[in-house]
Design a protein around this motif. Structure first.
Motif, PDB file in Angstrom:
ATOM      1  N   ASN A  23       1.909  -0.932  43.154  1.00  0.00           N
ATOM      2  CA  ASN A  23       2.660   0.105  43.862  1.00  0.00           C
ATOM      3  C   ASN A  23       2.130   0.225  45.298  1.00  0.00           C
ATOM      4  OD1 ASN A  23       4.037   2.368  44.720  1.00  0.00           O
ATOM      5  ND2 ASN A  23       3.857   3.405  42.744  1.00  0.00           N
ATOM      6  N   PHE A  24       2.641  -0.636  46.178  1.00  0.00           N
ATOM      7  CA  PHE A  24       2.151  -0.693  47.549  1.00  0.00           C
ATOM      8  C   PHE A  24       2.471   0.575  48.339  1.00  0.00           C
ATOM      9  CE2 PHE A  24       2.375  -5.116  46.293  1.00  0.00           C
ATOM     10  CZ  PHE A  24       1.157  -5.602  46.753  1.00  0.00           C
ATOM     11  N   SER A  25       3.641   1.149  48.130  1.00  0.00           N
ATOM     12  CA  SER A  25       3.993   2.346  48.903  1.00  0.00           C
ATOM     13  C   SER A  25       3.106   3.533  48.519  1.00  0.00           C
ATOM     14  CB  SER A  25       5.470   2.701  48.733  1.00  0.00           C
ATOM     15  OG  SER A  25       5.759   2.977  47.379  1.00  0.00           O
ATOM     16  N   LEU A  26       2.800   3.677  47.237  1.00  0.00           N
ATOM     17  CA  LEU A  26       1.893   4.751  46.828  1.00  0.00           C
ATOM     18  C   LEU A  26       0.489   4.491  47.354  1.00  0.00           C
ATOM     19  CD1 LEU A  26       1.424   7.373  45.279  1.00  0.00           C
ATOM     20  CD2 LEU A  26       0.987   5.986  43.233  1.00  0.00           C
ATOM     21  N   ALA A  27       0.052   3.227  47.292  1.00  0.00           N
ATOM     22  CA  ALA A  27      -1.264   2.874  47.816  1.00  0.00           C
ATOM     23  C   ALA A  27      -1.342   3.200  49.302  1.00  0.00           C
ATOM     24  CB  ALA A  27      -1.559   1.388  47.575  1.00  0.00           C
TER      25      ALA A  27
ATOM     26  N   SER B 116       0.339   5.471  50.899  1.00  0.00           N
ATOM     27  CA  SER B 116       0.320   6.922  51.101  1.00  0.00           C
ATOM     28  C   SER B 116      -1.050   7.517  50.799  1.00  0.00           C
ATOM     29  CB  SER B 116       1.397   7.604  50.254  1.00  0.00           C
ATOM     30  OG  SER B 116       1.059   7.569  48.880  1.00  0.00           O
ATOM     31  N   TRP B 117      -1.801   6.915  49.873  1.00  0.00           N
ATOM     32  CA  TRP B 117      -3.132   7.431  49.561  1.00  0.00           C
ATOM     33  C   TRP B 117      -4.091   7.191  50.717  1.00  0.00           C
ATOM     34  CZ3 TRP B 117      -3.331  11.046  46.349  1.00  0.00           C
ATOM     35  CH2 TRP B 117      -2.709  11.020  45.121  1.00  0.00           C
ATOM     36  N   ASN B 118      -4.181   5.949  51.210  1.00  0.00           N
ATOM     37  CA  ASN B 118      -5.109   5.644  52.300  1.00  0.00           C
ATOM     38  C   ASN B 118      -4.701   4.305  52.924  1.00  0.00           C
ATOM     39  OD1 ASN B 118      -7.344   4.824  53.910  1.00  0.00           O
ATOM     40  ND2 ASN B 118      -8.682   6.153  52.720  1.00  0.00           N
ATOM     41  N   PRO B 119      -3.993   4.345  54.054  1.00  0.00           N
ATOM     42  CA  PRO B 119      -3.502   3.105  54.675  1.00  0.00           C
ATOM     43  C   PRO B 119      -4.610   2.110  55.021  1.00  0.00           C
ATOM     44  CG  PRO B 119      -2.496   5.019  55.711  1.00  0.00           C
ATOM     45  CD  PRO B 119      -3.547   5.533  54.794  1.00  0.00           C
ATOM     46  N   LEU B 120      -5.711   2.589  55.548  1.00  0.00           N
ATOM     47  CA  LEU B 120      -6.789   1.682  55.933  1.00  0.00           C
ATOM     48  C   LEU B 120      -7.420   1.025  54.704  1.00  0.00           C
ATOM     49  CD1 LEU B 120      -8.438   0.408  58.168  1.00  0.00           C
ATOM     50  CD2 LEU B 120      -9.948   2.396  58.118  1.00  0.00           C
ATOM     51  N   ALA B 121      -7.554   1.768  53.636  1.00  0.00           N
ATOM     52  CA  ALA B 121      -8.096   1.196  52.401  1.00  0.00           C
ATOM     53  C   ALA B 121      -7.160   0.108  51.872  1.00  0.00           C
ATOM     54  CB  ALA B 121      -8.299   2.279  51.350  1.00  0.00           C
ATOM     55  N   LEU B 122      -5.849   0.332  51.956  1.00  0.00           N
ATOM     56  CA  LEU B 122      -4.893  -0.678  51.503  1.00  0.00           C
ATOM     57  C   LEU B 122      -5.033  -1.954  52.336  1.00  0.00           C
ATOM     58  CD1 LEU B 122      -2.505  -1.670  49.828  1.00  0.00           C
ATOM     59  CD2 LEU B 122      -1.010  -0.601  51.525  1.00  0.00           C
ATOM     60  N   VAL B 123      -5.092  -1.809  53.652  1.00  0.00           N
ATOM     61  CA  VAL B 123      -5.241  -2.977  54.523  1.00  0.00           C
ATOM     62  C   VAL B 123      -6.559  -3.692  54.226  1.00  0.00           C
ATOM     63  CG1 VAL B 123      -5.509  -3.708  56.928  1.00  0.00           C
ATOM     64  CG2 VAL B 123      -3.742  -2.057  56.328  1.00  0.00           C
ATOM     65  N   ALA B 124      -7.631  -2.930  54.040  1.00  0.00           N
ATOM     66  CA  ALA B 124      -8.938  -3.529  53.742  1.00  0.00           C
ATOM     67  C   ALA B 124      -8.913  -4.259  52.400  1.00  0.00           C
ATOM     68  CB  ALA B 124     -10.022  -2.454  53.743  1.00  0.00           C
ATOM     69  N   LEU B 125      -8.306  -3.660  51.387  1.00  0.00           N
ATOM     70  CA  LEU B 125      -8.237  -4.301  50.072  1.00  0.00           C
ATOM     71  C   LEU B 125      -7.400  -5.576  50.115  1.00  0.00           C
ATOM     72  CD1 LEU B 125      -7.863  -1.108  47.886  1.00  0.00           C
ATOM     73  CD2 LEU B 125      -9.820  -2.669  47.901  1.00  0.00           C
ATOM     74  N   CYS B 126      -6.308  -5.553  50.856  1.00  0.00           N
ATOM     75  CA  CYS B 126      -5.502  -6.769  51.010  1.00  0.00           C
ATOM     76  C   CYS B 126      -6.294  -7.833  51.769  1.00  0.00           C
ATOM     77  CB  CYS B 126      -4.195  -6.455  51.725  1.00  0.00           C
ATOM     78  SG  CYS B 126      -3.031  -5.513  50.719  1.00  0.00           S
ATOM     79  N   GLY B 127      -7.068  -7.418  52.774  1.00  0.00           N
ATOM     80  CA  GLY B 127      -7.924  -8.353  53.497  1.00  0.00           C
ATOM     81  C   GLY B 127      -8.978  -8.970  52.594  1.00  0.00           C
ATOM     82  N   VAL B 128      -9.561  -8.164  51.730  1.00  0.00           N
ATOM     83  CA  VAL B 128     -10.558  -8.679  50.781  1.00  0.00           C
ATOM     84  C   VAL B 128      -9.899  -9.677  49.828  1.00  0.00           C
ATOM     85  CG1 VAL B 128     -12.033  -8.050  48.820  1.00  0.00           C
ATOM     86  CG2 VAL B 128     -12.126  -6.726  50.931  1.00  0.00           C
ATOM     87  N   ALA B 129      -8.696  -9.369  49.362  1.00  0.00           N
ATOM     88  CA  ALA B 129      -7.996 -10.293  48.458  1.00  0.00           C
ATOM     89  C   ALA B 129      -7.713 -11.624  49.157  1.00  0.00           C
ATOM     90  CB  ALA B 129      -6.705  -9.662  47.957  1.00  0.00           C
ATOM     91  N   LEU B 130      -7.283 -11.572  50.414  1.00  0.00           N
ATOM     92  CA  LEU B 130      -7.034 -12.808  51.163  1.00  0.00           C
ATOM     93  C   LEU B 130      -8.325 -13.585  51.396  1.00  0.00           C
ATOM     94  CD1 LEU B 130      -4.372 -11.635  53.763  1.00  0.00           C
ATOM     95  CD2 LEU B 130      -4.036 -13.160  51.803  1.00  0.00           C
ATOM     96  N   PHE B 131      -9.402 -12.870  51.739  1.00  0.00           N
ATOM     97  CA  PHE B 131     -10.688 -13.538  51.930  1.00  0.00           C
ATOM     98  C   PHE B 131     -11.144 -14.182  50.628  1.00  0.00           C
ATOM     99  CE2 PHE B 131     -15.262 -13.789  51.646  1.00  0.00           C
ATOM    100  CZ  PHE B 131     -15.566 -14.507  52.790  1.00  0.00           C
ATOM    101  N   ASP B 132     -10.979 -13.492  49.517  1.00  0.00           N
ATOM    102  CA  ASP B 132     -11.394 -14.048  48.221  1.00  0.00           C
ATOM    103  C   ASP B 132     -10.615 -15.318  47.895  1.00  0.00           C
ATOM    104  OD1 ASP B 132     -13.245 -12.055  47.927  1.00  0.00           O
ATOM    105  OD2 ASP B 132     -12.149 -10.966  46.372  1.00  0.00           O
ATOM    106  N   LEU B 133      -9.334 -15.329  48.199  1.00  0.00           N
ATOM    107  CA  LEU B 133      -8.534 -16.522  47.975  1.00  0.00           C
ATOM    108  C   LEU B 133      -9.037 -17.678  48.849  1.00  0.00           C
ATOM    109  CD1 LEU B 133      -6.100 -17.870  46.629  1.00  0.00           C
ATOM    110  CD2 LEU B 133      -4.699 -16.971  48.500  1.00  0.00           C
ATOM    111  N   TYR B 134      -9.265 -17.399  50.138  1.00  0.00           N
ATOM    112  CA  TYR B 134      -9.829 -18.400  51.052  1.00  0.00           C
ATOM    113  C   TYR B 134     -11.182 -18.887  50.537  1.00  0.00           C
ATOM    114  CZ  TYR B 134     -13.175 -19.426  54.766  1.00  0.00           C
ATOM    115  OH  TYR B 134     -14.217 -19.938  55.493  1.00  0.00           O
ATOM    116  N   ALA B 135     -12.059 -17.965  50.142  1.00  0.00           N
ATOM    117  CA  ALA B 135     -13.398 -18.328  49.680  1.00  0.00           C
ATOM    118  C   ALA B 135     -13.329 -19.199  48.435  1.00  0.00           C
ATOM    119  CB  ALA B 135     -14.217 -17.067  49.405  1.00  0.00           C
ATOM    120  N   LEU B 136     -12.467 -18.847  47.508  1.00  0.00           N
ATOM    121  CA  LEU B 136     -12.323 -19.639  46.287  1.00  0.00           C
ATOM    122  C   LEU B 136     -11.855 -21.052  46.616  1.00  0.00           C
ATOM    123  CD1 LEU B 136     -12.512 -19.509  43.203  1.00  0.00           C
ATOM    124  CD2 LEU B 136     -10.115 -18.831  43.185  1.00  0.00           C
ATOM    125  N   ILE B 137     -10.898 -21.167  47.525  1.00  0.00           N
ATOM    126  CA  ILE B 137     -10.380 -22.489  47.891  1.00  0.00           C
ATOM    127  C   ILE B 137     -11.461 -23.339  48.548  1.00  0.00           C
ATOM    128  CG2 ILE B 137      -8.792 -23.694  49.447  1.00  0.00           C
ATOM    129  CD1 ILE B 137      -6.784 -21.386  48.853  1.00  0.00           C
TER     130      ILE B 137
END
Length: 140
Positions: A69-73, A75-96
């Motif tokens: 639920n991206f829209s709810l996420a 609304s809770w904390n936009p910066l946390a959502l961006v940071a969590l998405c950044g961590v997910a992208l970094f994790d994908l890069y790191a795994l590769i």
């Protein structure tokens, strides 16, 4: 400041391995905590002052994100959502790069001006997010 792809030597710090391990451990720890029905964490800054801290509602944001639920996420904390998405992208890069043993992306030739510009931008983004949290205090 330049971004370059390079192989790391055994003496270099392996950011990809360390930060992938840290984020996976945090995800597993959070899942276990919530899975056991442990009590939710309460913000001491909010309890004392009545105002949200810089990271208030980040846990709720993460839970909403894990439920897709991206829209709810947002609304809770936009910066946390961006940071969590950044961590997910970094994790994908790191795994590769860890699995394929590929060259690593590194930032080199940082000038003092580059570092100061990044610091100012980070502080500005944090303050804008905090202003958002303060403006939406009624949801706490």
């Amino acid at each position: 400041m330049r971004l370059v792809w390079r192989r790391i030597s055994p003496a270099d710090f392996n950011h990809e391995l360390v930060w992938l391990a840290v984020s996976v451990a945090a995800l597993i720890g959070g899942a276990v905590w919530l899975g056991l029905g442990s009590p939710g964490l309460h913000c001491p800054f909010l309890a004392v002052t009545g105002y949200p801290c810089l990271t208030c509602r980040a846990t709720r944001c993460a839970i909403a994100l894990l439920h897709g639920n991206f829209s709810l996420a947002w609304s809770w904390n936009p910066l946390a959502l961006v940071a969590l998405c950044g961590v997910a992208l970094f994790d994908l890069y790191a795994l590769i790069v860890l699995v394929t043993r590929s060259p690593r992306l590194r930032i080199i030739d940082w000038t003092r001006t580059d570092k100061n510009a990044v610091r100012i931008a980070v502080i500005a983004v944090i303050l804008v997010n905090w202003a958002y949290l303060l403006a939406h205090r009624a949801q706490f």
